[in-house]
Design a protein around this motif. Structure first.
Motif, PDB file in Angstrom:
ATOM      1  N   GLN A 172      -3.771  -1.978  -6.163  1.00 22.97           N
ATOM      2  CA  GLN A 172      -3.611  -1.232  -7.406  1.00 22.97           C
ATOM      3  C   GLN A 172      -2.413  -1.712  -8.221  1.00 22.97           C
ATOM      4  O   GLN A 172      -2.192  -1.231  -9.333  1.00 22.97           O
ATOM      5  N   HIS A 210      -7.950  -2.954  -1.599  1.00 25.27           N
ATOM      6  CA  HIS A 210      -7.785  -2.101  -2.787  1.00 25.27           C
ATOM      7  C   HIS A 210      -6.356  -2.258  -3.302  1.00 25.27           C
ATOM      8  O   HIS A 210      -5.458  -1.496  -2.973  1.00 25.27           O
ATOM      9  N   ASN A 253      -9.193   3.960  -0.367  1.00 22.11           N
ATOM     10  CA  ASN A 253     -10.074   2.807  -0.161  1.00 22.11           C
ATOM     11  C   ASN A 253     -11.510   3.104  -0.593  1.00 22.11           C
ATOM     12  O   ASN A 253     -12.440   3.133   0.224  1.00 22.11           O
ATOM     13  N   SER A 304     -16.411  -0.831  -3.634  1.00 21.90           N
ATOM     14  CA  SER A 304     -16.391  -1.770  -4.751  1.00 21.90           C
ATOM     15  C   SER A 304     -17.384  -1.278  -5.800  1.00 21.90           C
ATOM     16  O   SER A 304     -18.253  -0.440  -5.518  1.00 21.90           O
ATOM     17  N   SER A 350       0.821  -1.211   0.000  1.00 21.90           N
ATOM     18  CA  SER A 350       0.000   0.000   0.000  1.00 21.90           C
ATOM     19  C   SER A 350       0.856   1.262   0.000  1.00 21.90           C
ATOM     20  O   SER A 350       0.473   2.272  -0.598  1.00 21.90           O
ATOM     21  N   ASN A 398      -7.119  -2.800  -9.427  1.00 21.31           N
ATOM     22  CA  ASN A 398      -8.122  -1.736  -9.503  1.00 21.31           C
ATOM     23  C   ASN A 398      -7.402  -0.411  -9.305  1.00 21.31           C
ATOM     24  O   ASN A 398      -7.254   0.078  -8.189  1.00 21.31           O
ATOM     25  N   THR A 447     -11.072  -2.932   3.815  1.00 27.35           N
ATOM     26  CA  THR A 447     -11.119  -2.752   2.364  1.00 27.35           C
ATOM     27  C   THR A 447      -9.906  -3.390   1.705  1.00 27.35           C
ATOM     28  O   THR A 447      -8.788  -3.270   2.197  1.00 27.35           O
ATOM     29  N   SER A 501     -12.483  -0.490  -5.248  1.00 24.26           N
ATOM     30  CA  SER A 501     -11.741  -1.543  -4.559  1.00 24.26           C
ATOM     31  C   SER A 501     -12.216  -2.917  -5.011  1.00 24.26           C
ATOM     32  O   SER A 501     -13.340  -3.080  -5.489  1.00 24.26           O
ATOM     33  N   GLN A 502     -11.335  -3.924  -4.827  1.00 22.56           N
ATOM     34  CA  GLN A 502     -11.739  -5.294  -5.166  1.00 22.56           C
ATOM     35  C   GLN A 502     -12.855  -5.780  -4.242  1.00 22.56           C
ATOM     36  O   GLN A 502     -13.764  -6.476  -4.686  1.00 22.56           O
TER      37      GLN A 502
END
Length: 677
Positions: A425, A423, A380, A383, A120, A434, A421, A439-440
């Motif tokens: 990337q 998320h 975050n 979805s 992250s 994503n 969350t 977010s996934q």
């Protein structure tokens, strides 16, 4: 893309460089953060042991090296990092900023495997510098990954140990190839991370196909950090190194050609235990097009959005749309309505959990996504799922939104819910990245909402080849991996309810077979739409529950006048959560308009089943996603009038969505219902 590779000296960063090259990227430079005092330091982010070898690695790879001293420390330890003065993450930002000023780079290679903390933070830096993170090792099975590295001729030695089962006197300086059996044994005995991702050990790559010369250690010494009897900590200090030219001298491409490195497609096609064999001899031609569905577009049915809030902090908003035939203006207005509704109910944009976008033209997606990002641009984000359906001309965008706000001190005991969350990337081989607006998955307490999943190859972000069979298999695998990543005790079998969108009715049976080959615990609504993102053939949108095994299943139905109503129900009486999929069918040759009285009886029956046996009926929400077949004789205004009348005594939120077709040729309405406490 042109890539700068973050290297630590270890196996992970080197192997990720090899993965980047296999994916077709060009690595143009190396970047490294070194300890300020030229010795090993403790860091949550960076490997410092073996720093003496970094310049030798750059020479061996024949790449320019950018280095910076680590001057910051681990100041900001929050999972969600934001720029913090004197934090070691800012050293990385400054290093990559310098690289970007001097070279035309677009992406960063990072060898993260499991640490959300590290991933992250690299993603945060990349986002600020408009760079793409390439983390091809992310969430790989570590035993498989370690074996793959060794087979790819990565010759690494252990230069630091800090775990039960590893001893400085026995393992420092040992080849990873020789220590692999011991690492696997310690994994079985103590749960050690086989690749050392938990900080158990660190490595130095002496040779690999990226090198034109081999690194030779002429002099070193063992430094004992801690002489703990159970898990002693020690590292190897490298006092004298040299490069030894490898003969014969051959090019990088020739060196890499001698080993087998999977490209992005191979990580999908080599499915191993994930593979499913389904007889798809009758797979329809993927070029199939439904007859000009635009002739079925209804006139604008002009209903106001609905919303309702529960005692547990849930806020459901259905039917957000804009009064404009222009897609962009319509979305702007819908988003303004969203912000006003959230504010009026004590919620913020940051509280939104899930968004479903129904749009009239996927050709407008880029412009709509840009507007969406301008509003939902926080860390975050929720979805999201997005599909194209035959909306009326005056209603080109409809949003359905679920939000949750932590009630804080107002909530006591078991009613407290936690938000988490996922998320990711970074581009990887794990699941689709994503990058940016969604977010996934988002988990609230025990409920997990997953973004819509199509058959994307994660490493390339292109649709997998092989038609409907491959797309089904890959999309379903994405769902399972995402759910497991957000909670490692949860898997595909925890999905409670799903909507499967396809662009061809003949694909429904194939999609159903693939889904049921993996799990039959979910109730699934199959809906035919006009277009899916990236022209995919199938998209799944699901939600799961940690205690799905406690959900009861019921299949029931009844005849109401000239219609039959079938209901598939999942219910957890302990948590007061339930879900249904309902089909309202009529004879194929029906031409008469259905009466308001019939609609009233149908929706009263569906609501009773959705809430049957549950508590707190006055403070719960019933959400109805009502898909209607645009090729049938359906008066939408009558349905709206019935639902609005029912809302007078029930907390109902609804959205009406036109569909090209539904599961059966007799189906008029197909309804996905969810009840939250």
């Amino acid at each position: 893309m042109k890539v700068v590779a973050l290297i630590s000296g270890g196996k992970d960063s080197c192997y990720n460089v090899m993965q980047c090259i296999a994916a077709g990227h060009e690595v143009v430079a190396l970047a490294n953060l070194k300890p300020y005092n030229e010795t090993e330091i403790d860091s949550y982010m960076y490997q410092s042991v073996g720093h003496e070898a970094i310049e030798f690695m750059a020479t061996a790879m024949d790449l320019p090296l950018f280095r910076k001293e680590i001057t910051g420390s681990s100041t900001n330890l929050n999972i969600n990092y934001s720029p913090t003065k004197n934090d070691e993450v800012e050293d990385l930002f400054e290093l990559l900023q310098k690289v970007k000023l001097e070279l035309s780079v677009e992406a960063v290679s990072v060898g993260a495997i499991l640490s959300d903390y590290q991933r992250s933070r690299v993603e945060n830096v990349c986002s600020r510098l408009n760079l793409v993170a390439l983390a091809y090792l992310w969430r790989r099975d570590q035993s498989e990954l370690l074996q793959e590295m060794i087979k790819s001729e990565i010759d690494a030695i252990i230069v630091k140990v800090a775990a039960l089962g590893l001893d400085p006197s026995r393992h420092l300086g040992r080849s990873l190839r020789l220590v692999e059996p011991h690492l696997l044994a310690m994994h079985e005995k103590y749960g050690l991370n086989v690749c050392g991702e938990g900080g158990e050990y660190e490595t130095l790559v002496l040779d690999c196909p990226l090198y034109s010369s081999r690194i030779v250690i002429e002099e070193s010494e063992v430094i004992l950090h801690s002489n703990d009897l159970i898990a002693p900590v020690g590292f190897l200090k490298l006092n004298n190194l040299k490069l030894e030219t490898k003969l014969p001298q051959i090019s990088l491409s020739d060196r890499l050609s001698s080993i087998t490195i999977k490209d992005s497609d191979r990580y999908i096609t080599d499915c191993g235990e994930d593979s499913i064999e389904i007889n798809c001899e009758d797979t329809p031609d993927t070029s199939y097009n439904i007859q000009d569905i635009r002739e079925f577009r209804h006139e604008y049915f002009g209903y106001e959005f609905t919303c309702s809030k529960s005692k547990d902090g849930w806020l459901w908003i259905g039917g957000l749309c804009g009064n404009s035939s222009d897609c962009e203006h319509a979305l702007k207005e819908a988003l303004e309505k969203l912000k006003s509704c959230l504010t009026a109910n004590g919620h913020r944009l940051e509280d939104v959990v899930s968004v479903v976008m129904f749009i009239s033209s996927m050709s407008k997606f880029v412009e709509l996504n840009r507007l969406y990002v301008e509003v939902l641009k926080h860390v975050n984000p929720p979805s999201r799922a997005c599909v194209e359906v035959p909306l009326p001309k005056d209603c080109p965008v409809i949003l359905e939104v679920l939000s949750w706000s932590n009630l804080g001190s107002e909530v006591k005991g078991d009613m407290y819910l936690e938000r988490c969350t996922m998320h990711v990337q970074s581009i990887s081989h794990w699941a689709p990245a994503n990058i940016g607006p969604y977010s996934q998955a988002v988990r609230i307490g025990d409920i997990i909402h997953v973004a819509g999943q199509i058959g994307l190859v994660p490493g390339s972000m292109h649709i997998v080849q092989g038609g409907i069979a491959s797309q089904c298999q890959v999309a379903i695998r994405h769902i399972g991996r995402i759910i497991n990543a957000i909670d490692n005790n949860v898997n595909l079998r925890h999905v409670v309810q799903a909507t499967c969108y396809v662009n061809n009715k003949d694909l429904i049976d194939i999609a159903r077979k693939f889904w049921e080959a993996k799990t039959n615990s979910a109730i699934v609504n199959y809906v035919v739409v006009t277009t899916l993102p990236k022209n995919a053939l199938v998209e799944w949108h699901v939600w799961a529950h940690r205690y799905n095994s406690s959900f009861e299943f019921e299949e029931t139905g009844k005849c109401i006048n000239i219609c039959s109503v079938s209901i598939y129900r999942r219910c957890n009486y302990e948590t007061n959560v339930s879900a249904i999929v309902s089909h309202v069918d009529s004879p194929l040759d029906l031409k008469l308009e259905l009466s308001i009285e019939l609609y009233t009886d149908v929706f009263n029956y569906i609501l009773r089943k959705l809430q049957s046996g549950l508590e707190d009926l006055e403070t719960s929400i019933c959400n109805l996603k009502i898909f209607y077949n645009v090729q049938k004789e359906i008066v939408i205004k009558d349905i709206i009038d019935v639902l609005n009348e029912l809302r007078e005594n029930n907390s109902i939120v609804y959205v009406l969505v036109p569909a090209v077709d539904l599961y059966s040729e007799h189906t008029l309405l197909s309804i996905s219902g969810v009840r939250l406490p």
